[in-house]
Design an enzyme around this catalytic site. Structure first.
Site, PDB file in Angstrom:
ATOM      1  N   TRP A   1       0.818  -1.205   0.000  1.00  0.00           N
ATOM      2  CA  TRP A   1       0.000   0.000   0.000  1.00  0.00           C
ATOM      3  C   TRP A   1       0.858   1.263   0.000  1.00  0.00           C
ATOM      4  O   TRP A   1       1.650   1.472   0.925  1.00  0.00           O
ATOM      5  CB  TRP A   1      -0.863   0.046   1.256  1.00  0.00           C
ATOM      6  CG  TRP A   1      -1.906  -1.007   1.415  1.00  0.00           C
ATOM      7  CD1 TRP A   1      -1.715  -2.309   1.805  1.00  0.00           C
ATOM      8  CD2 TRP A   1      -3.311  -0.849   1.243  1.00  0.00           C
ATOM      9  NE1 TRP A   1      -2.911  -2.955   1.887  1.00  0.00           N
ATOM     10  CE2 TRP A   1      -3.922  -2.084   1.549  1.00  0.00           C
ATOM     11  CE3 TRP A   1      -4.129   0.235   0.879  1.00  0.00           C
ATOM     12  CZ2 TRP A   1      -5.299  -2.282   1.484  1.00  0.00           C
ATOM     13  CZ3 TRP A   1      -5.495   0.044   0.828  1.00  0.00           C
ATOM     14  CH2 TRP A   1      -6.076  -1.198   1.114  1.00  0.00           C
ATOM     15  N   ASP A   2       0.692   2.102  -1.016  1.00  0.00           N
ATOM     16  CA  ASP A   2       1.132   3.478  -0.850  1.00  0.00           C
ATOM     17  C   ASP A   2       0.234   4.087   0.239  1.00  0.00           C
ATOM     18  O   ASP A   2      -0.848   3.579   0.519  1.00  0.00           O
ATOM     19  CB  ASP A   2       0.988   4.236  -2.170  1.00  0.00           C
ATOM     20  CG  ASP A   2       1.375   5.695  -2.047  1.00  0.00           C
ATOM     21  OD1 ASP A   2       2.438   5.979  -1.487  1.00  0.00           O
ATOM     22  OD2 ASP A   2       0.595   6.543  -2.505  1.00  0.00           O
ATOM     23  N   MET A   3       0.654   5.159   0.832  1.00  0.00           N
ATOM     24  CA  MET A   3      -0.117   5.729   1.945  1.00  0.00           C
ATOM     25  C   MET A   3      -0.869   6.999   1.552  1.00  0.00           C
ATOM     26  O   MET A   3      -2.098   7.036   1.541  1.00  0.00           O
ATOM     27  CB  MET A   3       0.812   6.015   3.127  1.00  0.00           C
ATOM     28  CG  MET A   3       0.089   6.460   4.395  1.00  0.00           C
ATOM     29  SD  MET A   3       1.230   6.589   5.803  1.00  0.00           S
ATOM     30  CE  MET A   3       2.288   7.944   5.274  1.00  0.00           C
TER      31      MET A   3
ATOM     32  N   ASP B   1      -1.572   5.951  -6.338  1.00  0.00           N
ATOM     33  CA  ASP B   1      -2.364   7.055  -6.884  1.00  0.00           C
ATOM     34  C   ASP B   1      -1.531   8.025  -7.698  1.00  0.00           C
ATOM     35  O   ASP B   1      -2.080   8.853  -8.427  1.00  0.00           O
ATOM     36  CB  ASP B   1      -3.041   7.833  -5.759  1.00  0.00           C
ATOM     37  CG  ASP B   1      -2.035   8.604  -4.926  1.00  0.00           C
ATOM     38  OD1 ASP B   1      -2.177   9.834  -4.790  1.00  0.00           O
ATOM     39  OD2 ASP B   1      -1.086   7.991  -4.410  1.00  0.00           O
TER      40      ASP B   1
END
Length: 220
Positions: A12-14, A170
């Protein structure tokens, strides 16, 4: 391997994936740069979103600044950011459901963010989701996205080959980093338009739209 057996971990990117920190980062960058007399606007912010601070500052100034300057501006910006987010952050649509669902599926999960570790700690604490992750990789002092270093480190810490990892991103730089790492990439439209994220293997508006059918499609 069956379709979903080939998926072993989720990276996961944050910022912009787990939590919407767009405004907090923009305001803190604008203030920190104003204090050193550097103009800054939202177009520059959006184009550099997802990079680590060293690469952001190098992009803004057109050359890599002196180390002391990078540390001074970065530390000031991150202090402002952590002050700004207190009591304000919430998980983006679908995130909490999928953190739980991935856990139930027996998948390993890691945070792989360009942020410093202190930011990761602060956000995971604010959201109370630290227990979902078996590893954390802070890209602050690594080569910045689009370099794949942070995703390779996260996969290594989970003990999973990157080819068996799903990255959720994103940013333009983040999608490129995921693909360079050899991962499958799902992009969400928090920060950028779909046409800017064309390197991703799949693009969804947000994680509330993700289904197991999508996962089978990605890992068939």
């Amino acid at each position: 391997m069956t379709a979903l057996n080939s998926l072993q971990a989720v990276l996961w990117d944050m910022d912009g994936v787990i939590v919407d920190t767009y405004e907090g980062h923009y305001i803190s960058w604008k203030q920190a740069l104003a204090e050193v007399g550097q103009p800054y606007d939202e177009d520059v912010f959006r184009r550099t979103f997802g990079m680590n601070n060293r690469l952001i500052l190098t992009t803004i100034f057109g050359h890599e600044p002196e180390e002391d300057f990078i540390q001074k501006v970065s530390e000031r910006k991150e202090v402002l950011f952590r002050e700004d987010i207190k009591g304000k952050v919430k998980a983006l649509p679908g995130v909490l459901d999928w953190l739980q669902h991935f856990k139930q599926m027996g998948l390993k999960q890691a945070v792989a963010s360009s942020a410093p570790q202190a930011n990761i700690d602060a956000l995971l604490m604010e959201l109370q989701i630290k227990h979902y992750f078996q590893a954390e990789a802070a890209g602050y002092n690594l080569k910045g996205k689009p370099d794949p270093a942070v995703f390779l480190l996260a996969a290594e810490r989970l003990g999973v080959d990157p080819v068996h990892c799903l990255v959720i991103e994103d940013s333009i730089a983040g999608v490129e980093a995921a693909k360079r790492a050899g991962c499958t990439c799902l992009a969400v439209l928090t920060t950028n338009q779909a046409e800017e994220l064309g390197r991703a293997d799949m693009i969804l508006r947000d994680l509330s739209l993700l289904t197991e059918s999508h996962l089978k499609q990605l890992f068939a």
